[in-house]
Design a protein around this motif. Structure first.
Motif, PDB file in Angstrom:
ATOM      1  N   GLY A  50     -32.158 -24.974 -53.931  1.00  0.00           N
ATOM      2  CA  GLY A  50     -32.989 -23.888 -53.412  1.00  0.00           C
ATOM      3  C   GLY A  50     -32.846 -22.617 -54.228  1.00  0.00           C
ATOM      4  N   LYS A  51     -31.614 -22.279 -54.582  1.00  0.00           N
ATOM      5  CA  LYS A  51     -31.379 -21.070 -55.373  1.00  0.00           C
ATOM      6  C   LYS A  51     -31.900 -21.218 -56.797  1.00  0.00           C
ATOM      7  CE  LYS A  51     -27.528 -19.288 -52.694  1.00  0.00           C
ATOM      8  NZ  LYS A  51     -26.089 -18.938 -52.689  1.00  0.00           N
ATOM      9  N   ALA A  52     -31.789 -22.414 -57.367  1.00  0.00           N
ATOM     10  CA  ALA A  52     -32.292 -22.621 -58.736  1.00  0.00           C
ATOM     11  C   ALA A  52     -33.809 -22.443 -58.792  1.00  0.00           C
ATOM     12  CB  ALA A  52     -31.892 -24.009 -59.241  1.00  0.00           C
ATOM     13  N   ALA A  53     -34.502 -23.010 -57.824  1.00  0.00           N
ATOM     14  CA  ALA A  53     -35.964 -22.857 -57.780  1.00  0.00           C
ATOM     15  C   ALA A  53     -36.330 -21.397 -57.525  1.00  0.00           C
ATOM     16  CB  ALA A  53     -36.563 -23.761 -56.705  1.00  0.00           C
ATOM     17  N   ALA A  54     -35.617 -20.753 -56.622  1.00  0.00           N
ATOM     18  CA  ALA A  54     -35.889 -19.350 -56.310  1.00  0.00           C
ATOM     19  C   ALA A  54     -35.688 -18.471 -57.542  1.00  0.00           C
ATOM     20  CB  ALA A  54     -34.991 -18.885 -55.168  1.00  0.00           C
ATOM     21  N   GLY A  55     -34.710 -18.799 -58.339  1.00  0.00           N
ATOM     22  CA  GLY A  55     -34.480 -18.037 -59.567  1.00  0.00           C
ATOM     23  C   GLY A  55     -35.658 -18.098 -60.524  1.00  0.00           C
ATOM     24  N   ARG A  56     -36.319 -19.258 -60.577  1.00  0.00           N
ATOM     25  CA  ARG A  56     -37.492 -19.408 -61.456  1.00  0.00           C
ATOM     26  C   ARG A  56     -38.662 -18.561 -60.960  1.00  0.00           C
ATOM     27  NH1 ARG A  56     -36.523 -24.195 -64.752  1.00  0.00           N
ATOM     28  NH2 ARG A  56     -38.418 -23.683 -65.897  1.00  0.00           N
ATOM     29  N   VAL A  57     -38.793 -18.436 -59.638  1.00  0.00           N
ATOM     30  CA  VAL A  57     -39.860 -17.612 -59.062  1.00  0.00           C
ATOM     31  C   VAL A  57     -39.513 -16.131 -59.217  1.00  0.00           C
ATOM     32  CG1 VAL A  57     -41.139 -17.029 -56.955  1.00  0.00           C
ATOM     33  CG2 VAL A  57     -40.565 -19.429 -57.459  1.00  0.00           C
ATOM     34  N   ALA A  58     -38.293 -15.768 -58.864  1.00  0.00           N
ATOM     35  CA  ALA A  58     -37.877 -14.362 -58.930  1.00  0.00           C
ATOM     36  C   ALA A  58     -37.954 -13.814 -60.355  1.00  0.00           C
ATOM     37  CB  ALA A  58     -36.463 -14.206 -58.376  1.00  0.00           C
ATOM     38  N   SER A  59     -37.698 -14.651 -61.343  1.00  0.00           N
ATOM     39  CA  SER A  59     -37.735 -14.204 -62.739  1.00  0.00           C
ATOM     40  C   SER A  59     -39.158 -14.035 -63.264  1.00  0.00           C
ATOM     41  CB  SER A  59     -37.009 -15.214 -63.630  1.00  0.00           C
ATOM     42  OG  SER A  59     -37.788 -16.395 -63.797  1.00  0.00           O
ATOM     43  N   ILE A  75     -32.368 -25.373 -47.216  1.00  0.00           N
ATOM     44  CA  ILE A  75     -32.784 -25.020 -48.570  1.00  0.00           C
ATOM     45  C   ILE A  75     -33.582 -23.714 -48.567  1.00  0.00           C
ATOM     46  CG2 ILE A  75     -34.931 -26.372 -48.649  1.00  0.00           C
ATOM     47  CD1 ILE A  75     -33.972 -27.308 -51.507  1.00  0.00           C
ATOM     48  N   MET A  76     -34.327 -23.464 -47.482  1.00  0.00           N
ATOM     49  CA  MET A  76     -35.059 -22.204 -47.341  1.00  0.00           C
ATOM     50  C   MET A  76     -34.092 -21.035 -47.195  1.00  0.00           C
ATOM     51  SD  MET A  76     -36.090 -19.855 -44.620  1.00  0.00           S
ATOM     52  CE  MET A  76     -35.744 -20.859 -43.208  1.00  0.00           C
ATOM     53  N   MET A  77     -33.044 -21.212 -46.412  1.00  0.00           N
ATOM     54  CA  MET A  77     -32.059 -20.135 -46.246  1.00  0.00           C
ATOM     55  C   MET A  77     -31.395 -19.787 -47.568  1.00  0.00           C
ATOM     56  SD  MET A  77     -30.191 -21.189 -42.722  1.00  0.00           S
ATOM     57  CE  MET A  77     -31.118 -21.515 -41.239  1.00  0.00           C
ATOM     58  N   ALA A  78     -31.083 -20.808 -48.363  1.00  0.00           N
ATOM     59  CA  ALA A  78     -30.464 -20.571 -49.666  1.00  0.00           C
ATOM     60  C   ALA A  78     -31.423 -19.829 -50.593  1.00  0.00           C
ATOM     61  CB  ALA A  78     -30.032 -21.903 -50.285  1.00  0.00           C
ATOM     62  N   ALA A  79     -32.681 -20.250 -50.630  1.00  0.00           N
ATOM     63  CA  ALA A  79     -33.669 -19.599 -51.502  1.00  0.00           C
ATOM     64  C   ALA A  79     -33.842 -18.133 -51.138  1.00  0.00           C
ATOM     65  CB  ALA A  79     -35.010 -20.328 -51.417  1.00  0.00           C
ATOM     66  N   ASN A  80     -33.832 -17.828 -49.849  1.00  0.00           N
ATOM     67  CA  ASN A  80     -34.045 -16.453 -49.403  1.00  0.00           C
ATOM     68  C   ASN A  80     -32.882 -15.518 -49.741  1.00  0.00           C
ATOM     69  OD1 ASN A  80     -36.689 -16.350 -48.394  1.00  0.00           O
ATOM     70  ND2 ASN A  80     -36.057 -17.430 -46.543  1.00  0.00           N
ATOM     71  N   LYS A  81     -31.781 -16.054 -50.227  1.00  0.00           N
ATOM     72  CA  LYS A  81     -30.663 -15.225 -50.677  1.00  0.00           C
ATOM     73  C   LYS A  81     -30.933 -14.615 -52.049  1.00  0.00           C
ATOM     74  CE  LYS A  81     -27.700 -15.488 -47.332  1.00  0.00           C
ATOM     75  NZ  LYS A  81     -27.191 -14.258 -46.706  1.00  0.00           N
ATOM     76  N   VAL A  82     -31.957 -15.121 -52.743  1.00  0.00           N
ATOM     77  CA  VAL A  82     -32.298 -14.611 -54.070  1.00  0.00           C
ATOM     78  C   VAL A  82     -33.242 -13.419 -53.899  1.00  0.00           C
ATOM     79  CG1 VAL A  82     -33.420 -15.160 -56.267  1.00  0.00           C
ATOM     80  CG2 VAL A  82     -31.979 -16.870 -55.121  1.00  0.00           C
ATOM     81  N   ALA A  83     -32.897 -12.306 -54.507  1.00  0.00           N
ATOM     82  CA  ALA A  83     -33.709 -11.089 -54.394  1.00  0.00           C
ATOM     83  C   ALA A  83     -35.146 -11.357 -54.829  1.00  0.00           C
ATOM     84  CB  ALA A  83     -33.104  -9.973 -55.235  1.00  0.00           C
ATOM     85  N   GLY A  84     -36.089 -10.870 -54.026  1.00  0.00           N
ATOM     86  CA  GLY A  84     -37.509 -11.009 -54.341  1.00  0.00           C
ATOM     87  C   GLY A  84     -38.158 -12.265 -53.796  1.00  0.00           C
ATOM     88  N   ILE A  85     -37.385 -13.097 -53.130  1.00  0.00           N
ATOM     89  CA  ILE A  85     -37.934 -14.343 -52.595  1.00  0.00           C
ATOM     90  C   ILE A  85     -38.283 -14.173 -51.122  1.00  0.00           C
ATOM     91  CG2 ILE A  85     -37.419 -16.772 -52.062  1.00  0.00           C
ATOM     92  CD1 ILE A  85     -37.996 -16.091 -55.057  1.00  0.00           C
ATOM     93  N   GLU A 142     -42.754  -4.798 -47.617  1.00  0.00           N
ATOM     94  CA  GLU A 142     -41.801  -3.828 -48.164  1.00  0.00           C
ATOM     95  C   GLU A 142     -40.565  -3.732 -47.277  1.00  0.00           C
ATOM     96  OE1 GLU A 142     -43.818  -0.093 -48.713  1.00  0.00           O
ATOM     97  OE2 GLU A 142     -45.283  -0.995 -50.081  1.00  0.00           O
ATOM     98  N   MET A 143     -40.750  -3.799 -45.968  1.00  0.00           N
ATOM     99  CA  MET A 143     -39.617  -3.757 -45.045  1.00  0.00           C
ATOM    100  C   MET A 143     -38.742  -5.004 -45.196  1.00  0.00           C
ATOM    101  SD  MET A 143     -41.617  -2.207 -41.730  1.00  0.00           S
ATOM    102  CE  MET A 143     -40.190  -2.029 -40.667  1.00  0.00           C
ATOM    103  N   ILE A 144     -39.369  -6.158 -45.392  1.00  0.00           N
ATOM    104  CA  ILE A 144     -38.623  -7.393 -45.612  1.00  0.00           C
ATOM    105  C   ILE A 144     -37.822  -7.288 -46.899  1.00  0.00           C
ATOM    106  CG2 ILE A 144     -38.848  -9.846 -46.189  1.00  0.00           C
ATOM    107  CD1 ILE A 144     -41.350  -9.891 -44.339  1.00  0.00           C
ATOM    108  N   GLU A 145     -38.413  -6.699 -47.925  1.00  0.00           N
ATOM    109  CA  GLU A 145     -37.793  -6.597 -49.238  1.00  0.00           C
ATOM    110  C   GLU A 145     -36.681  -5.564 -49.307  1.00  0.00           C
ATOM    111  OE1 GLU A 145     -38.357  -8.397 -52.284  1.00  0.00           O
ATOM    112  OE2 GLU A 145     -39.087  -9.694 -50.685  1.00  0.00           O
ATOM    113  N   ALA A 146     -36.542  -4.708 -48.285  1.00  0.00           N
ATOM    114  CA  ALA A 146     -35.483  -3.701 -48.296  1.00  0.00           C
ATOM    115  C   ALA A 146     -34.116  -4.396 -48.385  1.00  0.00           C
ATOM    116  CB  ALA A 146     -35.557  -2.851 -47.026  1.00  0.00           C
ATOM    117  N   PRO A 147     -33.165  -3.768 -49.059  1.00  0.00           N
ATOM    118  CA  PRO A 147     -31.841  -4.394 -49.211  1.00  0.00           C
ATOM    119  C   PRO A 147     -31.224  -4.745 -47.871  1.00  0.00           C
ATOM    120  CG  PRO A 147     -32.023  -2.437 -50.587  1.00  0.00           C
ATOM    121  CD  PRO A 147     -33.232  -2.463 -49.702  1.00  0.00           C
TER     122      PRO A 147
END
Length: 153
Positions: A50-59, A75-85, A142-147
Motif C-alpha cells: 500500500g505504501k509503495a503504490a501510494a509513493g508512486r501517486v504522491a510523487s 492496505i488503505m490505512m497504510a496508503a493513507n499514511k503517505v502524505a498527499g494520499i 484542504e482540511m483532510i490534507e492538514a497535518p
C-alpha cells in the motif's frame, strides 16, 4: 496531481488474480498500467504494498492508484499514511464516484474477499470516470490534507 493516464496497482498475495484482471481491464480503457506486484502467492505484508503504490501517486509518477487486499481496509490505512494520499475503500459504485467527486481521492482500495470480479470492475470504472467537483469540497479536502496532530485527553 499529474494529468497523465498512468495508474499504479499493487496488492497483497491474496489479491494477485483480481489485481491482474483489473490491470488488463484498465489497460483496455487506455490507461498505462504500472503493476508493482507481487507476482507470486507467498504470504506478504499489505502495508508495504500500500505504501509503495501510494509513493508512486504522491510523487506524481502516477495519477491514480488501485490497491487490494482481503478487505481493502488494511492496505488503505497504510496508503493513507503517505502524505498527499486520499484513499478510500469501496464496495459499491456510488461510493467510488463520491470519493472522487467530493474527496478528490487519488487512490482506490478494494477487498478481494468482499467483491466479485464484475462488481470490482464496475467500481474501478466509476472511480476512473468521476471528476472532482471542487467548490465547497475543495475546502474539505484542504482540511483532510492538514497535518496530523496528536490529541491529548
Amino acid at each position: 496531481m499529474t494529468d497523465t493516464k498512468r495508474i499504479v496497482l499493487s496488492s497483497d498475495h491474496a489479491a494477485i488474480d483480481l489485481r491482474q484482471t483489473i490491470a488488463a481491464h484498465i489497460a483496455k480503457l487506455g490507461w498505462e498500467v504500472v503493476d508493482i506486484g507481487p507476482t507470486t502467492p507467498e504470504s506478504t505484508h499489505y502495508p508495504k504494498h500500500g505504501k509503495a503504490a501510494a509513493g508512486r501517486v504522491a510523487s506524481g509518477d502516477c495519477r491514480f492508484g488501485i490497491i487490494l487486499c482481503g478487505t481493502g481496509q488494511g492496505i488503505m490505512m497504510a496508503a493513507n499514511k503517505v502524505a498527499g494520499i486520499r484513499c478510500g475503500v469501496c464496495s459499491d459504485t456510488f461510493s467510488a464516484r463520491m470519493i472522487r467527486q467530493h474527496n478528490d481521492a487519488n487512490m482506490l482500495s478494494l477487498g478481494v474477499r468482499v467483491l466479485g470480479e464484475g462488481l470490482a470492475l464496475d467500481i474501478v470504472d466509476a472511480f476512473l470516470t468521476a471528476e472532482f467537483e471542487g467548490g465547497r469540497h475543495a475546502t474539505r479536502v484542504e482540511m483532510i490534507e492538514a497535518p496530523e496532530v496528536a490529541l491529548t485527553a
